[in-house]
Structures are given as structure tokens and as C-alpha cells.
Scaffold this active site. Structure first.
Site, mmCIF file in Angstrom:
data_model
loop_
_atom_site.group_PDB
_atom_site.id
_atom_site.type_symbol
_atom_site.label_atom_id
_atom_site.label_comp_id
_atom_site.label_asym_id
_atom_site.label_seq_id
_atom_site.Cartn_x
_atom_site.Cartn_y
_atom_site.Cartn_z
ATOM 1 N N ASP A 88 53.022 59.977 28.842
ATOM 2 C CA ASP A 88 54.241 59.557 28.484
ATOM 3 C C ASP A 88 53.936 58.637 27.207
ATOM 4 O OD1 ASP A 88 55.365 61.467 30.169
ATOM 5 O OD2 ASP A 88 56.590 59.926 31.200
ATOM 6 N N HIS A 145 46.185 63.366 30.480
ATOM 7 C CA HIS A 145 46.401 65.063 30.763
ATOM 8 C C HIS A 145 45.610 66.034 29.336
ATOM 9 C CE1 HIS A 145 48.770 65.454 34.393
ATOM 10 N NE2 HIS A 145 49.012 63.872 33.718
ATOM 11 N N SER A 246 47.849 51.071 28.198
ATOM 12 C CA SER A 246 46.381 51.454 27.176
ATOM 13 C C SER A 246 47.200 52.036 25.800
ATOM 14 C CB SER A 246 45.498 51.577 27.324
ATOM 15 O OG SER A 246 44.239 51.356 26.363
#
Length: 285
Positions: A88, A145, A246
Site C-alpha cells: 500500500d 509482497h 518507508s
């Protein structure tokens, strides 16, 4: 001087690592009242949607870091087609790798060789390929991911500073992603080599991977780990996580036909399609 430039400049003298480690200790506290106060304040300030979390009760997490790296419900992030967003966040920049350079922000480019810890041979794999940067803001889901299925071949820890990686800093600190502490993960995919770089930032207490656990904080010099036993991760499978926010930088040896609806600083979700899979070229067919 703009407020954004001032914010960037005042970061130079700050003891990045000391501040980040102190925050890290606080984020690991198991003093219930303090942990719960931190979690509730964070949810309120950043408007975190706990309805997506596998555990929606904010007091159920043992530490703030457990809350911050919370798992989502299984159906919260369906996987799209082609190349996936690894997290995200905001798709801050993306496009072709041109003359070893990637775009950080308008007016600022950085070197693929520097990003990969000075490895010119590895950087050559991505000459003429594509890249994409995803910035994770504090409210975002902070597990990373796989954008494509791949087999891990090497992990490289690169020491560095811990500047913030928000838009104010990326606009004003040159070579930011090649300055900050980072973890470079090299994968082989059916479309050619892929690098997924987890970039540290100010008050990021640690970076973890699913195959080796917590990696940072470290210090000193570049450290390389080769993997003779295959570690294969499927497309969309979790590969790591940030303990506080980050940026992820992805690089592909082939050209990616990015979705034309995307633009710099577009909000993306983990699993969202960013475009087609990389063109592997004749070398990898």
C-alpha cells in the site's frame, strides 16, 4: 525557503540512527497502558482503518510494532493481473531505467549502481529495463509482497543514513534512496532478474524478511548473503515488512508496459495491477 525544503535541510545534522533506535525501543514496549496509548493515538492521528485488520482490536497487539505490521483479512487485498504493487502507498515514480538512472523526484535522479550498493555487474542487468518506487505512509499496511513470483538468489545489506522518505525529502535531498540504509533482494523470475529494495527511513526501527527474520539495524559495511538453497516466493506472497514507514524500489531487467491510468504519486494498494509483466527480451526467453 519553503517549509518542505526547510524540513529536508534540518534532517542533515540529526542523529538518524540514534533517534530511530530510541523509537524502536519504545515501539517494542510491553507496558500495556503505554503501548495502548501509543496505538490509540496513532489510529486517531492517521485515521487507520482497523476494519481491514485480521485482528481489529487495537489493544490485542503485544507491542506497537505488532500493531504497525498487522496482518490484514484474507480478502482485503485481491490480486490483480500482471505486475503487482508490492505494498500500500503512493506510486511516487516509475518508468524506464535510462543510462543507469532512476527518477527520484522532479529534478533528482539516482544511480542504479549506487542503489545496489556499488554492484556494477548487477546494475547492468537492469540497463534498458524498468523501475517503480512505492512510498508507504504511516497509515498504510506495512507488509511487503512479491510483485512477481521469483526465486531469491542474493540479499545485500547496504549501510547508510536514515533520512525521511516522504515527498518533502524526496524533492530536496539528492540520491535519497541510494543514501539511506537499505536491503537489496535479488530474484530470478521467468521474466528475467528482479531487484526489490527495501529502503530504510528515519524512525524505521527495523526491516524484516520472511526468510531471515529481522535484518536491520546493522552497521559498518556492505554485507552479502548468497542463497544456494532455493527460496521461492509466489506472486503476491509476503516477503518482508517495515517497522514504521518507508519505500520499496523495484527494478526489472525487461520493459514494463505500465497502466496508462497511473501517474506519479498515485495511491496504490498491495496487489493492485501496475501494468503488464516485464518483457523478458531474447536473453531470457
Amino acid at each position: 525557503m519553503t517549509p518542505a525544503k526547510f524540513f529536508a535541510l534540518i534532517q542533515y545534522p540529526i542523529p538518524h540512527h540514534l533517534l530511530s533506535r530510541l523509537v524502536g525501543y519504545l515501539a517494542e514496549t510491553r507496558i500495556a497502558w503505554l503501548k495502548n496509548a501509543l496505538v490509540r493515538a496513532f489510529i486517531k492521528v492517521f485515521k487507520v482503518d482497523m476494519g481491514e485488520a485480521a485482528e481489529p482490536d487495537p489493544t490485542a497487539y503485544a507491542t506497537f510494532n505488532d500493531f504497525f505490521t498487522r496482518e490484514l483479512k484474507p480478502d482485503a487485498r485481491p490480486l490483480g493481473e500482471g505486475l503487482l504493487s508490492p505494498a500500500d502507498g503512493n506510486l511516487s515514480q516509475f518508468g524506464p531505467v535510462e543510462a543507469d538512472k532512476l527518477l527520484q523526484a522532479k529534478g533528482h535522479r539516482f544511480s542504479m549502481i549506487d542503489l545496489l550498493g556499488g554492484d556494477a555487474e548487477a546494475a547492468r542487468r537492469y540497463s534498458g529495463g524498468s523501475y517503480a518506487n512505492v512510498y508507504l505512509s504511516p497509515k498504510d499496511y506495512h507488509r511487503v509482497h512479491m510483485p512477481l513470483a521469483g526465486t531469491l538468489t542474493e540479499m545485500v545489506y547496504v549501510p547508510g543514513r536514515l533520512f525521511s522518505v516522504n515527498s518533502a525529502t524526496t524533492d530536496h535531498v539528492p540520491n535519497l534512496f541510494a543514501r539511506n540504509e537499505r536491503l537489496v533482494c535479488h530474484f530470478d523470475t521467468e521474466y528475467g532478474p528482479m531487484a526489490v529494495v527495501l529502503v530504510g527511513a528515519m524512525i524505521v526501527a527495523a526491516i524484516e524478511t520472511v526468510w531471515a527474520g529481522q535484518i536491520t539495524p546493522l552497521s559498518g559495511q556492505v554485507q552479502r548473503v548468497r542463497f544456494d538453497q532455493p527460496i521461492h516466493l509466489e506472486r503476491g506472497e509476503e516477503m518482508g515488512r517495515f517497522k514504521l514507514g518507508s519505500t520499496v524500489v523495484m527494478a526489472f531487467a525487461g520493459k514494463v508496459d505500465f497502466d496508462p491510468s497511473l501517474a506519479p504519486k498515485t495511491k496504490v494498494s498491495m496487489g493492485q495491477s501496475l501494468g503488464g509483466v516485464p518483457d523478458p527480451g531474447p536473453e531470457y526467453v
